[in-house]
Design an enzyme around this catalytic site. Structure first.
Site, short mmCIF file in Angstrom:
data_model
loop_
_atom_site.label_atom_id
_atom_site.label_comp_id
_atom_site.label_asym_id
_atom_site.label_seq_id
_atom_site.Cartn_x
_atom_site.Cartn_y
_atom_site.Cartn_z
N SER A 124 5.70 -10.02 -7.99
CA SER A 124 5.18 -8.93 -7.16
C SER A 124 3.91 -8.30 -7.75
CB SER A 124 6.24 -7.84 -6.99
OG SER A 124 6.48 -7.15 -8.20
N THR A 136 5.99 -4.50 -7.03
CA THR A 136 4.93 -3.55 -7.42
C THR A 136 5.36 -2.87 -8.72
OG1 THR A 136 4.33 -3.06 -5.13
CG2 THR A 136 3.61 -1.45 -6.76
N THR A 144 -0.05 -4.43 -7.79
CA THR A 144 0.84 -5.24 -6.94
C THR A 144 0.12 -6.45 -6.36
OG1 THR A 144 2.40 -5.09 -5.09
CG2 THR A 144 0.28 -4.01 -4.78
N ARG A 153 -4.66 -7.65 4.07
CA ARG A 153 -3.79 -6.46 4.19
C ARG A 153 -3.79 -5.66 2.88
NH1 ARG A 153 1.01 -4.79 1.09
NH2 ARG A 153 2.26 -3.46 2.44
N GLY A 210 -1.78 -2.55 0.91
CA GLY A 210 -0.62 -1.68 0.94
C GLY A 210 -0.99 -0.29 0.46
N ASP A 211 -0.01 0.43 -0.01
CA ASP A 211 -0.23 1.80 -0.49
C ASP A 211 -0.80 1.84 -1.91
OD1 ASP A 211 2.23 0.69 -1.33
OD2 ASP A 211 3.00 2.66 -1.87
N THR A 213 6.75 2.37 -4.98
CA THR A 213 6.96 0.95 -4.66
C THR A 213 7.70 0.94 -3.33
OG1 THR A 213 9.06 0.92 -5.85
CG2 THR A 213 7.13 0.25 -7.08
N GLY A 214 7.74 -0.21 -2.70
CA GLY A 214 8.43 -0.29 -1.41
C GLY A 214 7.46 -0.65 -0.31
N GLY A 244 4.65 -0.39 1.72
CA GLY A 244 3.43 0.39 1.55
C GLY A 244 2.93 1.06 2.82
#
Ligand code: GLY
Length: 309
Positions: free
Chosen positions: A45, A168, A186, A196, A198-199, A219-220, A222
């Site tokens: 990850s 992440t 990440t 793409r 993410g957060d 994490t998770g 995003g």
């Protein structure tokens, strides 16, 4: 002095702690710790060995923030360089910008003298091929077996991340001078649509640090943390006088406004307040995080609180 991390950050704790113990800065500590995770080929990850996008390209996101000055640096969709956190650090140090993406981020990494390399390891490639083979109907592919460009958007909906966007790495440090810094790195959602973000590279979404109040890193999934500004929300609730655990729970409750069924809300974060209190929260039970404080010979693992959205 304190260093906390998501559980997969255990491999970087010693490197970060050594810097803090030598009176180094929180910013240096979180960068050094993150680099160890980015080097770990077993972590699919983050960094080298991370799972690729739909086209089999590893695209990395990272950010770093200094709580004393609110300076931040980030990179998104960076290809071919295993240490996005160090590119992000140099964005913070050298550029009048916060976020570089794609070819611009790679150009900057080259300018910094970093060596490009292939980040797709055989196990990650194998998982990518197996994941798509089992999921995508034949009509998504051309004669060579490659996914057709015009099918990418539909393929993104069908392909399933083998780690369910749970990866992440997060680090937050408080140094001997009391300053706080946070870092996130990440490879993002496996089999994601190319480009793409993410957060993790979005300051305020997946990462935020402010010496005056504290820090949080996520994490998770995003997209949720972007929509709810989750990391900044935790810090803002601290600013409004919430205790640390209450601040985290309040930020998780805000995710409820996104209108998703709770079983689709996969979110975790680690957080620290300016007094050195720390905690970690997840929507999923059984998750842990790691921490090291003064007087401890090595890091220890603690359970995360489970929070409802
Ligand atoms: N939280 C990492 C990502 O969604 O990319």
């Amino acid at each position: 002095m304190l260093l906390i991390a998501s559980a997969n950050g255990a491999v970087g704790m010693a490197a970060g702690w050594a810097i803090l113990q030598a009176d180094g800065t929180a910013l240096d500590a979180v960068e050094a710790a993150t680099r160890k995770v980015e080097d770990n080929p077993k972590d699919h990850s983050v960094g080298y060995g991370g799972y690729p996008n739909l086209l089999g390209e590893v695209e990395l996101d990272a950010s770093i923030m200094e709580g004393a000055t609110l300076r931040a640096g980030a990179v998104g969709a960076l290809r071919g360089f295993r240490h996005p956190i160090s590119v992000a650090r140099q964005v913070l140090e050298q550029l009048p910008h916060v976020l570089l993406v794609g070819e611009g981020a790679a150009r900057f990494a080259t300018e910094l003298g970093m060596q490009p390399e292939n980040l797709l390891t055989p196990p990650a490639e194998q998982a990518w091929r197996a994941g798509l083979a089992g999921r995508l109907p034949e009509e998504f592919r051309d004669a060579q077996g490659q996914i057709m460009e015009r099918m990418l958007a539909r393929a993104t909906r069908l392909a399933t991340d083998p780690e369910r966007v749970a990866g992440t790495v997060n680090f937050i440090a408080q140094d001997a001078a009391g300053h706080i810094a946070s870092a996130v790195s990440t490879s993002g959602w496996a089999w994601k649509y190319p480009g793409r973000l993410g957060d993790s590279p979005i300051i305020g979404a997946g990462n935020y640090a402010d010496d005056r109040y504290g820090a949080a890193a996520c994490t998770g999934w995003g997209e949720l943390a972007i929509r709810a500004s989750t990391a900044r929300s935790v810090v803002m609730y601290l600013q409004h006088g919430y205790a640390l655990e209450d601040a985290c729970r309040a930020a998780f409750r805000d995710l409820g406004a996104l209108g998703l069924p709770p079983e689709h809300c996969l979110m975790s974060l680690i957080a620290l307040d300016r007094h050195g209190q720390h905690c970690a929260v997840s929507t999923a039970p059984g998750r842990t995080y790691v921490y090291q404080a003064q007087g401890m010979a090595s890091h220890a693992e603690l359970p995360r609180l489970v929070a409802e959205v």
